[in-house]
Design a protein around this motif. Structure first.
Motif, PDB file in Angstrom:
ATOM      1  N   UNK A  70       4.241 -42.972 -21.749  1.00 38.56           N
ATOM      2  CA  UNK A  70       4.018 -42.326 -20.637  1.00 38.56           C
ATOM      3  C   UNK A  70       3.140 -42.925 -19.724  1.00 38.56           C
ATOM      4  N   UNK A  71       3.340 -43.688 -18.619  1.00 35.82           N
ATOM      5  CA  UNK A  71       2.789 -44.567 -17.441  1.00 35.82           C
ATOM      6  C   UNK A  71       1.854 -43.388 -16.541  1.00 35.82           C
ATOM      7  N   UNK A  72       0.617 -44.377 -16.593  1.00 35.40           N
ATOM      8  CA  UNK A  72       0.063 -42.898 -15.554  1.00 35.40           C
ATOM      9  C   UNK A  72       0.184 -43.353 -14.114  1.00 35.40           C
ATOM     10  N   UNK A  73       0.383 -42.465 -13.116  1.00 34.60           N
ATOM     11  CA  UNK A  73       0.534 -43.043 -11.634  1.00 34.60           C
ATOM     12  C   UNK A  73      -0.775 -43.056 -11.024  1.00 34.60           C
ATOM     13  N   UNK A  74      -1.855 -42.681 -11.967  1.00 32.78           N
ATOM     14  CA  UNK A  74      -3.673 -42.247 -11.320  1.00 32.78           C
ATOM     15  C   UNK A  74      -3.464 -44.368 -11.627  1.00 32.78           C
ATOM     16  N   UNK A  75      -3.850 -45.269 -10.797  1.00 35.71           N
ATOM     17  CA  UNK A  75      -4.183 -46.823 -11.158  1.00 35.71           C
ATOM     18  C   UNK A  75      -3.819 -46.781 -10.789  1.00 35.71           C
ATOM     19  N   UNK A 194      -3.505 -36.699  -2.825  1.00 37.83           N
ATOM     20  CA  UNK A 194      -3.852 -36.934  -1.226  1.00 37.83           C
ATOM     21  C   UNK A 194      -4.202 -38.598  -1.132  1.00 37.83           C
ATOM     22  N   UNK A 195      -5.429 -38.929  -1.643  1.00 38.22           N
ATOM     23  CA  UNK A 195      -5.302 -40.282  -1.423  1.00 38.22           C
ATOM     24  C   UNK A 195      -4.519 -41.609  -1.836  1.00 38.22           C
ATOM     25  N   UNK A 196      -3.198 -41.083  -2.355  1.00 38.18           N
ATOM     26  CA  UNK A 196      -2.733 -42.339  -2.992  1.00 38.18           C
ATOM     27  C   UNK A 196      -2.119 -43.258  -2.066  1.00 38.18           C
ATOM     28  N   UNK A 197      -1.304 -43.011  -1.389  1.00 36.12           N
ATOM     29  CA  UNK A 197      -0.619 -43.496  -0.330  1.00 36.12           C
ATOM     30  C   UNK A 197      -1.378 -44.662   0.292  1.00 36.12           C
ATOM     31  N   UNK A 198      -2.455 -43.986   0.627  1.00 34.85           N
ATOM     32  CA  UNK A 198      -3.552 -44.585   1.729  1.00 34.85           C
ATOM     33  C   UNK A 198      -4.389 -45.677   0.322  1.00 34.85           C
ATOM     34  N   UNK A 199      -4.768 -45.210  -0.750  1.00 35.67           N
ATOM     35  CA  UNK A 199      -4.979 -46.065  -1.479  1.00 35.67           C
ATOM     36  C   UNK A 199      -3.994 -47.395  -1.981  1.00 35.67           C
ATOM     37  N   UNK A 202      -4.240 -50.126   0.718  1.00 34.31           N
ATOM     38  CA  UNK A 202      -5.033 -50.696   0.623  1.00 34.31           C
ATOM     39  C   UNK A 202      -5.024 -51.891  -0.504  1.00 34.31           C
ATOM     40  N   UNK A 203      -4.180 -51.993  -1.608  1.00 32.11           N
ATOM     41  CA  UNK A 203      -4.244 -52.754  -2.453  1.00 32.11           C
ATOM     42  C   UNK A 203      -3.134 -53.159  -2.203  1.00 32.11           C
ATOM     43  N   UNK A 204      -1.551 -53.152  -1.195  1.00 31.89           N
ATOM     44  CA  UNK A 204      -0.902 -54.243  -0.964  1.00 31.89           C
ATOM     45  C   UNK A 204      -1.036 -54.926   0.100  1.00 31.89           C
ATOM     46  N   UNK A 367     -10.335 -50.158  -2.300  1.00 34.89           N
ATOM     47  CA  UNK A 367      -9.410 -50.625  -1.214  1.00 34.89           C
ATOM     48  C   UNK A 367     -10.069 -51.581  -0.894  1.00 34.89           C
ATOM     49  N   UNK A 368     -11.012 -52.794  -1.442  1.00 34.88           N
ATOM     50  CA  UNK A 368     -11.126 -54.420  -2.145  1.00 34.88           C
ATOM     51  C   UNK A 368     -11.934 -54.014  -3.346  1.00 34.88           C
ATOM     52  N   UNK A 369     -11.900 -55.685  -3.560  1.00 30.26           N
ATOM     53  CA  UNK A 369     -13.531 -56.047  -5.272  1.00 30.26           C
ATOM     54  C   UNK A 369     -13.900 -55.410  -4.994  1.00 30.26           C
TER      55      UNK A 369
END
Length: 423
Positions: A70-75, A194-199, A202-204, A367-369
């Motif tokens: 199982x791969x977590x969607x969170x993280x 809810x914050x997932x697309x916007x995190x 940030x990561x992209x 958001x960043x390092x």
């Protein structure tokens, strides 16, 4: 208090205290009551472990989950940003089977007979239950984004079910030409994390800033506002100035069409050529909830006190699939709901003590390092819904030390919740 693995598990154990109860013998001669759980994520795996652990062998627990890892969607967004490996997100069910005696069936649940109280699987098995817990996560609403369906997910990945889709999206981002365009079609409310697309944005952006600094990011968003908006927009202007453009509904973000063959995104009729297009469609409860006949619209309504279906008291629904009130759809929420549900199910089947329902949620985002932010709340059960009691959110302008501590707290939580899920 800094939240780490030990603190998370200790708090969970205290909240789910157990009492010995007499063994019930059923009329059909089966000595133990039977609980079947469909879905082995933050809701299902947690419920399986707590029921098996706290009943001390008095309940037969079967967990039906098609994947062996199982791969977590969170993280998973942190994998896209280069902060995690895919292996670090993967977890097996071996401990649940070996140490807790859970019967783990790696198969797809394909049917529920509510009258006979059985679950059927793609492999041809029929599994009886006294209580059924469904934690199937999400599926996507057909036709939610014009021009896209699941047959298009290789060309335009959603990456909202972690694993191969996440790896595909990262490979596409890494292969972007210099100065290319990454586009995201954001989902309408309600949706998983809810914050997932916007995190993810940030990561992209973090990855592109390091490897493709002239690239652009375009977001087509049907929502007027989104979770942690002030924090994300402040972070984007600080770390990724000039890279990210978000188009909301006022400018056509709710009128979108994609062409996976031509790799184009149309916003309110204006066509843009893109190099990567991450389409996150509108969501609904996992298919098995609909098959069971316990959905109303896109989601499965539940009673707040025990997460039981409002259509069948012998079925409970956890996590992303349920409509329960004020809690967001998140891994933390599913884990919190699972403990309440496990306590209630155990009480119903063995006569053990049932404690008042209390819930909590926190959603961290990077958001960043070392620039971590969070939002969260506590909740209680009312006759109408799971109701928010109080909440908190990070503030714009926090010090670097506070933001780093928030990120480190999130890492501790990840270690804690995955241990709480998988043992």
């Amino acid at each position: 208090m800094k939240l780490n693995r030990r603190a998370f598990i200790g708090t969970a154990a205290a909240a789910a205290g157990t009492f010995a109860a007499p063994l019930l013998v059923r009329a059909d001669g089966h000595a133990k009551p039977r609980v079947v759980i469909v879905g082995g994520g933050a809701g299902g795996a947690t419920a399986a472990r707590y029921i098996a652990k706290d009943s001390n062998g008095e309940i037969d627990v079967t967990l039906i989950e098609p994947t062996r890892t199982y791969y977590t969607c969170f993280f998973s967004n942190l994998y896209l940003g280069g902060f995690r490996t895919m292996d670090s997100l993967g977890h097996s069910y071996g401990t649940l089977a070996a140490e807790y005696g859970i019967n783990v069936v790696h198969d797809w649940a394909t049917g529920v007979d509510r009258d006979a109280k059985t679950v059927t699987t793609a492999g041809g098995y029929t599994i009886p239950y006294d209580r059924l817990i469904l934690s199937p996560g999400i599926d996507f609403v057909d036709g939610a984004v014009a021009g896209w369906d699941v047959s298009s997910q290789n060309a335009m990945p959603h990456a909202y079910k972690a694993g191969s889709q996440t790896e595909l999206l990262r490979a596409q981002i890494e292969a972007m030409p210099q100065g290319g365009t990454y586009a995201m079609v954001a989902p309408p409310n309600p949706f998983r994390c809810p914050p997932g697309p916007y995190e993810r944005i940030s990561m992209v952006a973090h990855m592109l800033k390091e490897n493709n600094p002239t690239a652009k990011i375009l977001i087509a968003d049907p929502k007027e506002k989104f979770s942690k908006q002030g924090l994300f927009e402040d972070g984007w202007s600080t770390h990724y100035a000039g890279m990210i453009e978000r188009v909301g509904p006022d400018f056509g973000g709710d009128n979108v069409e994609v062409d996976p063959n031509a790799m184009t995104l149309s916003i309110d009729g204006e066509v843009t050529n893109v190099d990567v297009c991450n389409v996150i469609p509108a969501m609904k409860a996992g298919k098995i909830a609909e098959i069971a006949g316990i959905t109303e619209g896109n989601w499965a309504p539940v009673n707040a006190a025990d997460l039981s279906s409002k259509m069948d008291e012998n079925i409970h629904i956890l996590g992303d699939a349920c409509a329960q009130g004020d809690m967001p759809k998140s891994g933390f929420s599913a884990n919190s709901q699972a403990k309440v549900c496990a306590n209630a199910v155990r009480g119903a089947l063995t006569g053990s003590t049932v404690f008042p329902a209390r819930f909590a949620n926190t959603c961290w985002s990077l958001i960043d390092t070392n620039d971590g932010v969070k939002v969260g709340a506590s909740y209680e059960a009312t006759d109408e819904k799971i109701a928010k009691v109080d909440g908190f959110i990070s503030e714009v302008g926090e010090s670097a030390d506070v933001r780093q501590a928030t990120f480190e707290e999130s890492v501790g939580w990840y270690d804690g919740i995955t241990a709480d899920m998988f043992g």
